[in-house]
Write a protein that holds these residues in place. Structure first.
Motif, short mmCIF file in Angstrom:
data_model
loop_
_atom_site.label_atom_id
_atom_site.label_comp_id
_atom_site.label_asym_id
_atom_site.label_seq_id
_atom_site.Cartn_x
_atom_site.Cartn_y
_atom_site.Cartn_z
N CYS A 76 -0.85 18.49 64.72
CA CYS A 76 -1.73 18.79 65.85
C CYS A 76 -1.24 20.02 66.60
O CYS A 76 -0.03 20.20 66.81
CB CYS A 76 -1.82 17.60 66.80
SG CYS A 76 -2.59 16.15 66.07
N CYS A 77 -2.18 20.84 67.01
CA CYS A 77 -1.87 22.05 67.75
C CYS A 77 -1.16 21.74 69.07
O CYS A 77 -0.18 22.39 69.43
CB CYS A 77 -3.17 22.83 68.00
SG CYS A 77 -3.02 24.25 69.10
N GLU A 78 -1.64 20.72 69.79
CA GLU A 78 -1.08 20.42 71.10
C GLU A 78 0.36 19.90 70.99
O GLU A 78 1.18 20.16 71.89
CB GLU A 78 -1.94 19.38 71.80
CG GLU A 78 -2.10 18.08 71.03
CD GLU A 78 -3.12 17.17 71.64
OE1 GLU A 78 -3.29 16.05 71.13
OE2 GLU A 78 -3.77 17.56 72.63
N GLY A 111 -0.21 16.37 78.75
CA GLY A 111 0.07 17.70 79.30
C GLY A 111 1.31 17.78 80.15
O GLY A 111 1.46 18.71 80.94
N ARG A 163 -7.98 16.31 65.64
CA ARG A 163 -7.68 17.30 66.66
C ARG A 163 -7.49 18.68 66.02
O ARG A 163 -7.08 18.78 64.87
CB ARG A 163 -6.43 16.89 67.44
CG ARG A 163 -6.61 15.59 68.20
CD ARG A 163 -5.31 15.15 68.85
NE ARG A 163 -5.48 13.89 69.56
CZ ARG A 163 -5.86 13.78 70.83
NH1 ARG A 163 -6.11 14.87 71.52
NH2 ARG A 163 -5.99 12.61 71.39
N SER A 203 2.84 14.69 75.44
CA SER A 203 2.22 15.95 75.01
C SER A 203 0.72 15.92 75.26
O SER A 203 0.13 16.89 75.77
CB SER A 203 2.50 16.19 73.52
OG SER A 203 3.87 16.39 73.28
N ARG A 204 0.08 14.82 74.91
CA ARG A 204 -1.36 14.70 75.11
C ARG A 204 -1.74 14.54 76.57
O ARG A 204 -2.87 14.83 76.96
CB ARG A 204 -1.89 13.54 74.27
CG ARG A 204 -1.79 13.84 72.77
CD ARG A 204 -2.20 12.68 71.89
NE ARG A 204 -2.14 13.08 70.48
CZ ARG A 204 -2.27 12.25 69.47
NH1 ARG A 204 -2.46 10.95 69.69
NH2 ARG A 204 -2.22 12.70 68.22
N ALA A 256 3.54 20.85 79.17
CA ALA A 256 2.86 22.09 79.53
C ALA A 256 2.95 22.32 81.03
O ALA A 256 3.16 23.45 81.49
CB ALA A 256 1.40 22.04 79.09
N LEU A 269 2.54 23.02 70.36
CA LEU A 269 2.65 23.81 71.59
C LEU A 269 3.58 23.12 72.58
O LEU A 269 4.29 23.80 73.34
CB LEU A 269 1.27 24.01 72.21
CG LEU A 269 0.56 25.32 71.88
CD1 LEU A 269 -0.78 25.40 72.59
CD2 LEU A 269 1.41 26.54 72.21
N SER A 270 3.59 21.80 72.61
CA SER A 270 4.53 21.09 73.48
C SER A 270 5.97 21.38 73.08
O SER A 270 6.84 21.56 73.94
CB SER A 270 4.26 19.58 73.42
OG SER A 270 3.04 19.26 74.03
#
Length: 249
Positions: A233-235, A71, A112, A68-69, A74, A238-239
């Motif tokens: 965490c937002c990221e 990307g 984050r 996820s971190r 995404a 979103l993942s």
């Protein structure tokens, strides 16, 4: 074992080019780990409750956080999300997502961003989305729950794909937004709010297709890990949204 979710060989071949290369020792079986991540997010389970057929829960969690971190999820979504045959129309809308108490701990300096806000309904986040005319997702943006639809549209404005018409509800009725769409060569099909000083007209026939983006939100919320946010965490959250959208659409 048949009741568990498993990625097919065709799906794995399509996703394999997006995986990072392993360094040193070979990675644990990708198909098993990714299938376990999808199973956890789909059912809204804790990592420790992952069925044993997917391997150690710690491996599932570490792979999900690390990729996820980086990307990875995404990029998979961006590459696979393409406008359908009806590329002349896009839609934009947003929805509130309840934040579970496990994700709503106090914010600490240096952590984050979390994109968690407080409204009358308690702590929640708002998921902004753009989809094509066939109701398939193209862009996501996560914000605190108190952010207005217009501000979310401002964040997505530069990333809007080419189209002739944009459909949206009254929450996006703003003169600056209509002017920005006109500069991009798009026609705004947006109903006017009550009390607007300079009311604009909209075509009601294409606006009837806006139910597709509402249905899209409903299908995403079939995943318990999306309908209720458990990730701090937002990221990471979103993942999970990108994974759900990739699997379903």
């Amino acid at each position: 074992m048949s009741e568990r979710f498993w990625l097919t060989d065709e799906q794995m071949e399509r996703l394999r080019p997006f995986f990072p290369k392993s360094r040193g020792r070979p990675r644990v079986f990708d198909r098993r780990v990714l299938s376990g991540i999808i199973y956890i997010k789909k059912n809204g389970l804790q990592w420790k409750d992952a069925p044993t057929v997917y391997g150690p829960p710690k491996t599932l969690y570490n792979r999900f956080v690390r990729w996820s971190r980086m990307g990875v999820f995404a990029r998979i979504f961006v590459e696979l999300a393409q406008p359908g045959p009806d590329g002349e129309t896009i839609m934009i809308d947003s929805t509130h997502l309840k934040v579970h108490r496990t994700a709503a701990s106090l914010f600490k300096r240096g952590t984050r961003p979390r994109a968690i806000g407080r409204t009358k309904g308690g702590l929640n986040s708002k998921l902004h989305m753009v989809c094509d005319g066939l109701g398939r997702p193209l862009i996501f943006f996560l914000s605190p729950g108190q952010m207005s639809d217009a501000k979310g549209a401002l964040a997505l404005l530069s990333a809007l794909p080419p189209a002739k018409t944009l459909l949206a509800d009254k929450g996006y009725d703003a003169d600056w937004f209509r002017d920005a769409l006109e500069e991009k060569g798009m026609a705004a099909c947006i109903p006017v709010r009550c009390g607007h000083k300079n009311p604009a007209t909209h075509d009601r026939m294409p606006y009837k297709q806006r139910h597709r983006i509402e249905n899209l939100f409903a299908r995403l919320k079939d995943w318990r890990g999306i309908a209720t946010r458990y990730d701090r965490c937002c990221e990471l959250f979103l993942s999970a949204v990108h994974i759900a959208a990739t699997v379903k659409f």
